[in-house]
Design a protein around this motif. Structure first.
Motif, PDB file in Angstrom:
ATOM      1  N   ALA A 715      50.565  20.825  23.524  1.00  0.00           N
ATOM      2  CA  ALA A 715      49.915  22.022  24.074  1.00  0.00           C
ATOM      3  C   ALA A 715      50.835  22.727  25.057  1.00  0.00           C
ATOM      4  CB  ALA A 715      48.598  21.646  24.746  1.00  0.00           C
ATOM      5  N   SER A 716      52.149  22.673  24.796  1.00  0.00           N
ATOM      6  CA  SER A 716      53.101  23.293  25.728  1.00  0.00           C
ATOM      7  C   SER A 716      52.919  24.809  25.800  1.00  0.00           C
ATOM      8  CB  SER A 716      54.538  22.959  25.304  1.00  0.00           C
ATOM      9  OG  SER A 716      54.773  23.386  23.969  1.00  0.00           O
ATOM     10  N   TYR A 717      52.372  25.388  24.720  1.00  0.00           N
ATOM     11  CA  TYR A 717      52.140  26.827  24.738  1.00  0.00           C
ATOM     12  C   TYR A 717      51.175  27.217  25.858  1.00  0.00           C
ATOM     13  CZ  TYR A 717      47.554  25.950  22.667  1.00  0.00           C
ATOM     14  OH  TYR A 717      46.275  25.521  22.450  1.00  0.00           O
ATOM     15  N   VAL A 718      50.304  26.266  26.244  1.00  0.00           N
ATOM     16  CA  VAL A 718      49.327  26.556  27.301  1.00  0.00           C
ATOM     17  C   VAL A 718      50.056  26.896  28.602  1.00  0.00           C
ATOM     18  CG1 VAL A 718      47.455  25.606  28.699  1.00  0.00           C
ATOM     19  CG2 VAL A 718      47.554  25.119  26.243  1.00  0.00           C
ATOM     20  N   THR A 719      51.128  26.166  28.903  1.00  0.00           N
ATOM     21  CA  THR A 719      51.884  26.427  30.123  1.00  0.00           C
ATOM     22  C   THR A 719      52.465  27.831  30.112  1.00  0.00           C
ATOM     23  OG1 THR A 719      52.441  24.075  30.279  1.00  0.00           O
ATOM     24  CG2 THR A 719      53.783  25.605  31.555  1.00  0.00           C
ATOM     25  N   THR A 720      52.977  28.251  28.950  1.00  0.00           N
ATOM     26  CA  THR A 720      53.521  29.601  28.823  1.00  0.00           C
ATOM     27  C   THR A 720      52.443  30.651  29.026  1.00  0.00           C
ATOM     28  OG1 THR A 720      55.197  28.793  27.276  1.00  0.00           O
ATOM     29  CG2 THR A 720      54.781  31.155  27.301  1.00  0.00           C
ATOM     30  N   VAL A 721      51.297  30.444  28.368  1.00  0.00           N
ATOM     31  CA  VAL A 721      50.196  31.410  28.489  1.00  0.00           C
ATOM     32  C   VAL A 721      49.684  31.465  29.927  1.00  0.00           C
ATOM     33  CG1 VAL A 721      47.843  31.933  27.744  1.00  0.00           C
ATOM     34  CG2 VAL A 721      49.540  31.185  26.071  1.00  0.00           C
ATOM     35  N   LEU A 722      49.555  30.293  30.570  1.00  0.00           N
ATOM     36  CA  LEU A 722      49.100  30.275  31.960  1.00  0.00           C
ATOM     37  C   LEU A 722      50.086  31.009  32.869  1.00  0.00           C
ATOM     38  CD1 LEU A 722      47.603  26.708  32.573  1.00  0.00           C
ATOM     39  CD2 LEU A 722      46.404  28.894  32.563  1.00  0.00           C
ATOM     40  N   GLY A 723      51.378  30.849  32.589  1.00  0.00           N
ATOM     41  CA  GLY A 723      52.369  31.589  33.373  1.00  0.00           C
ATOM     42  C   GLY A 723      52.154  33.087  33.262  1.00  0.00           C
ATOM     43  N   LEU A 724      51.882  33.569  32.042  1.00  0.00           N
ATOM     44  CA  LEU A 724      51.582  34.979  31.839  1.00  0.00           C
ATOM     45  C   LEU A 724      50.325  35.382  32.602  1.00  0.00           C
ATOM     46  CD1 LEU A 724      52.315  35.481  28.026  1.00  0.00           C
ATOM     47  CD2 LEU A 724      53.408  36.697  29.908  1.00  0.00           C
ATOM     48  N   VAL A 725      49.286  34.532  32.533  1.00  0.00           N
ATOM     49  CA  VAL A 725      48.020  34.831  33.208  1.00  0.00           C
ATOM     50  C   VAL A 725      48.240  34.961  34.714  1.00  0.00           C
ATOM     51  CG1 VAL A 725      45.765  33.869  33.824  1.00  0.00           C
ATOM     52  CG2 VAL A 725      46.527  33.826  31.452  1.00  0.00           C
TER      53      VAL A 725
END
Length: 851
Positions: A715-725
């Protein structure tokens, strides 16, 4: 009255600067979102028009098996001679497209998380080819290619060089041409590799389809001069079989644009607009608070105007006019700032690996009017109540001192707040228990409203509790800071509410992200039995459009330390009339590397005439072992497959598992998305991973991870999305902190005499600064704490109401939530710096004698 309004605004211009900035920043985000959305739509429109608009008619498969034009059944190559004889056809060219990952000079894949990696035959007719040669020549041999200029620059490649093209089998190719997409370096940030038609057939297709003749992606048709596109398409249709359709290039460009508008661009625009709405909501709280304080501080002035003959209506109109002026000026400034925000947003997405097409900003008057109108409306709505409250001051109030704002909280407000909060929480719980999304959404809104209404009620106990350690540690200035925060609960709550909203949204996404990670970790952990996983991260254009040659799994299986190496392919099919993404693997091997949790049937029974399905999907479709399900493969072949097994753990494979032997003849270009490896008993993990890494070096340097590493990266994509958020929410937090600073600055003006008396009684400048800073900290931590509580509850509701496996586990990360509270305290200190300095610089004598 107009002159009075103008003089009043000019006299308080410094006090309104922060309000103007809050309006401007909120509108800037909205304007930037609209500008970026319009610009991206225009850029994609231009790209699709260049790609498809030059072709008069496109012949393509009639059956869509996935999202996008590429996820369609193919076209029989034997149609070409027949098409060329149709009256009105000047030329018809075959077009075969597939996955082709270019490697740069450093041996690494070119591209990020977003751009597709495309390879196709080079179309010789310039009228049918959107790519233009700018250097070199078209490919003539099987190992010659043309690449787009953007890929050449990114990968540090040049004309005459030799590089590797993964199709997915590594292919050494000579760069004989450099092309542009029209005048651009490429189709957005994507890569393109053009080769001969024979090379494309050899490398971009799979084994011969059971349907017989080789298939193409499309046939591109050029019309004779003067022949309308629609008329040519109508002439071609009688010559085509039922599984092929003819559409004009303009229609295809419109379809592609509609697809991206309803998919990627729609999602992006909706998400950015939601964050802009949060920023505007936070700004509205700050605006309301500022005008409430100004209206209260001008109580005697308003009363004097009433005593001199001013009516309540005139005072109300004057207050609303001030609000309107602030809204118009701030919104216009915000729209201008939106140009910079749009460029900043694009840079943020590029920085996180989601490259967006480049192009000049598209300015539309309609969106400019919309952004300004929304900003003005939000400002006026936030200023209505303060204006009406100021107009209700009685004339006799001019003869006595007035409290700036009433400290007493009405019983009606308390009851209403408890009802809203209790009702909202009950509705959310009912929605998560199966009552549907409607009650849950209404409950979330009610809970937020209840928190805002209950804010002043909660201020006294919360501020007393939060201020206790400050009072104990900082002595007199700490006690004064606590008492100042308690002095006016309405003001403290209104100031903290702006910060609460921003923190609540950040906490909501943090909880959802942590739950996604926990669910993925749990799911992958229970399903993955492999010791090593080989995969290529990122996105390359759709299901099944990235990966490795199936030969890689066979090669890895021959390593001394490897017991089983199972490749897993992905692709799209029509299953029971619905487009589905499926996985395909060898049933005899997959059981050694995955624990699918079979509950009915057997994986060993899965063959070319059957498939396995997850229990959730089987329940949705009312299937069981033995059920017959119609399927349409990518090559157009139709069959009826039997359900051979039902399993409980779809976390790695997805809901549908096909046999590789039955999938490969229909899949086209053979691709494995990952290779799962089980080591031999006693084999050491470290040396085995080194051997696998060395064996995969020519396949684009994919990731080779052990079970724990793959679980962590699932779920590493979650970290990227959270960074954007977090980046998106940063502006809302800044607006909220500006509100805290503005409230304290206005309070200092209101408490000028009090501050002067404190200085006269021996308070040092440092103590004055500390008193204001700690008051700011109490307000900021109060708002942050409320946001963390509200966001955690709403995150729990989202997770509990989800029926998917991706949100099966609720997780609230304590360290991150504590970090939010710490950051709230730090930002409180930052917000209080300027007001604290102003308070410390007050002249003692002037302050005591201030009116």
């Amino acid at each position: 009255m107009i002159a009075i309004i103008a003089r009043s605004l000019w006299a308080r211009k410094r006090r309104l600067v922060a309000t103007l900035l809050a309006v401007a920043l909120g509108v800037a985000f909205l304007a930037g979102t609209l500008l970026l959305s319009d610009t991206l739509r225009a850029n994609f429109d231009r790209l699709f028009t260049q790609a498809d608009g030059g072709t008069n008619v496109v012949l393509r498969g009639a059956t869509e098996i996935g999202s996008g034009n590429s996820a369609r059944t193919g076209v029989d190559a034997s149609l070409l001679p027949r098409v060329r004889t149709v009256p009105g056809v000047a030329d018809a060219q075959p077009y075969l497209e597939g996955y082709g990952q270019l490697l740069g000079r450093d041996g690494k894949p070119i591209g990020g998380n977003g751009p597709p990696t495309q390879a196709a035959n080079w179309v010789g007719d310039p009228a049918l080819n959107p790519y233009r040669l700018v250097a070199g020549h078209a490919p003539r041999a099987g190992d010659e290619v043309v690449i787009n200029r953007g890929a050449a620059r990114t990968g540090h490649l040049a004309l005459g060089m030799t590089t590797t093209l993964l199709t997915p089998q590594p292919l050494r190719v000579h760069i004989v041409g450099i092309s542009t997409f029209g005048t651009a370096d490429g189709f957005g940030p994507g890569t393109f590799t053009g080769m001969t038609l024979d090379a494309a057939r050899a490398h971009l297709t799979g084994p011969a389809s059971p349907k017989g003749p080789a298939e193409l992606t499309e046939i591109l048709v050029k019309a004779n001069p003067g022949m309308p596109d629609q008329e040519l398409a109508a002439r071609l249709r009688p010559a085509l079989p039922a599984d092929v359709q003819a559409i004009t290039g303009a229609q295809l460009a419109t379809e592609d644009l509609d697809d991206i508008n309803s998919g990627f661009l729609g999602f992006l625009s909706t998400g950015l607009t939601a964050f802009a709405a949060v920023a505007l909501l936070v700004a509205a709280f700050s605006i309301y608070n500022t005008f409430s304080i100004l209206a209260a501080q001008r109580g005697r002035e308003s009363a004097l105007l009433r005593a001199l003959g001013g009516t309540r209506r005139q005072l109300a109109v004057a207050g609303l006019a001030e609000t309107l002026v602030v809204g118009v000026v701030g919104s216009v400034a915000g729209w201008a700032g939106g140009i910079g925000i749009a460029a900043l947003l694009k840079g943020v997405f590029d920085g996180f690996g989601f490259a967006l097409p480049a192009g000049g900003l598209v300015l539309r008057a309609s969106n400019a009017v919309l952004a300004v109108a929304v900003g003005v409306a939000a400002t006026v709505l936030a200023g209505v109540l303060p204006a009406l409250r100021a107009s209700s001051v009685p004339p006799l109030a001019a003869l006595r001192e007035l409290a700036a704002e009433p400290a007493r909280i009405s019983r009606v407000r308390s009851v209403l707040g408890f009802l809203l909060t209790g009702g909202g929480v009950a509705a959310v719980i009912a929605g998560t228990a199966g009552g549907g999304q409607g009650p849950a959404i209404a409950g979330a809104v009610g809970t937020l409203a209840g928190f805002v209404v209950l804010g002043p009620v909660a201020v006294r106990p919360a501020a007393a509790l939060l201020g206790a350690p400050i009072a104990a540690l900082r002595g007199v200035d700490g006690r004064l800071a606590r008492d100042n925060a308690l002095r006016n609960p309405r003001r403290t709550a209104a100031t903290a509410s702006a910060l609460m909203v921003g923190v609540a949204v950040a906490t909501l996404f943090t909880v959802i992200g942590a739950s996604l990670k926990a669910s993925a970790t749990q799911g992958v952990g229970r399903a993955l039995a492999a010791d090593l996983v080989v995969y290529q991260p990122g996105y390359a254009g759709g299901a099944g459009k990235a990966g490795f040659s199936p030969q890689l799994a066979a090669d890895l299986g021959r390593l001394p330390s490897v017991g089983v190496a199972a490749g897993v392919s992905r692709g799209s099919v029509l299953l029971n009339g619905q487009a589905q993404t499926i996985a395909a693997a060898d049933p005899d091997r997959i059981g050694s590397v995955l624990n699918l949790g079979v509950t009915a049937g057997s994986l060993g029974a899965v063959d070319s005439g059957s498939f396995a399905v997850s229990a959730a999907a089987a329940a949705d479709q009312h299937w069981r072992v033995g059920s017959r399900v119609p399927v349409v493969y990518p090559d157009g072949t139709r069959a009826r497959l039997r359900v051979a097994a039902v399993f409980d753990h779809p976390d790695v494979t997805g809901d549908y598992l096909f046999a590789a032997a039955g999938w490969a003849p229909h899949a086209g270009q053979p691709l494995d998305a990952m290779v799962l490896i089980k080591l031999k008993p006693g084999a050491a993990l470290g040396p085995a991973r080194a051997a696998v890494t060395a064996a995969t070096a020519t396949a684009g340097q994919p990731r080779v991870q052990d079970r724990a590493q793959y679980q962590a990266s699932a779920a590493s994509y979650v970290t990227t999305v959270l960074g954007l958020v977090y980046v998106m929410l940063a502006l809302a937090i800044v607006i909220a902190l500006m509100g805290v600073a503005n409230t304290l600055s206005l309070s200092i003006h209101e408490r000028t005499r009090e501050l002067g008396l404190l200085r006269a009684l021996g308070q040092r400048r440092a103590q004055a600064r500390g008193m204001i800073r700690w008051e700011s900290v109490i307000i900021a931590v109060f708002g942050t704490l409320g946001g963390v509580i509200l966001g955690t509850f709403l995150g729990w509701a989202v997770v509990r109401s989800s029926s998917g496996a991706s949100l099966a586990v609720f997780a609230a990360p304590p360290l991150q939530l504590i970090l939010f509270l710490v950051l709230g305290a730090v930002t409180g200190i930052l917000a209080g710096i300027r007001p604290a300095r102003r308070a410390a610089r007050l002249n003692m004598i002037s302050a005591i004698t201030a009116a």
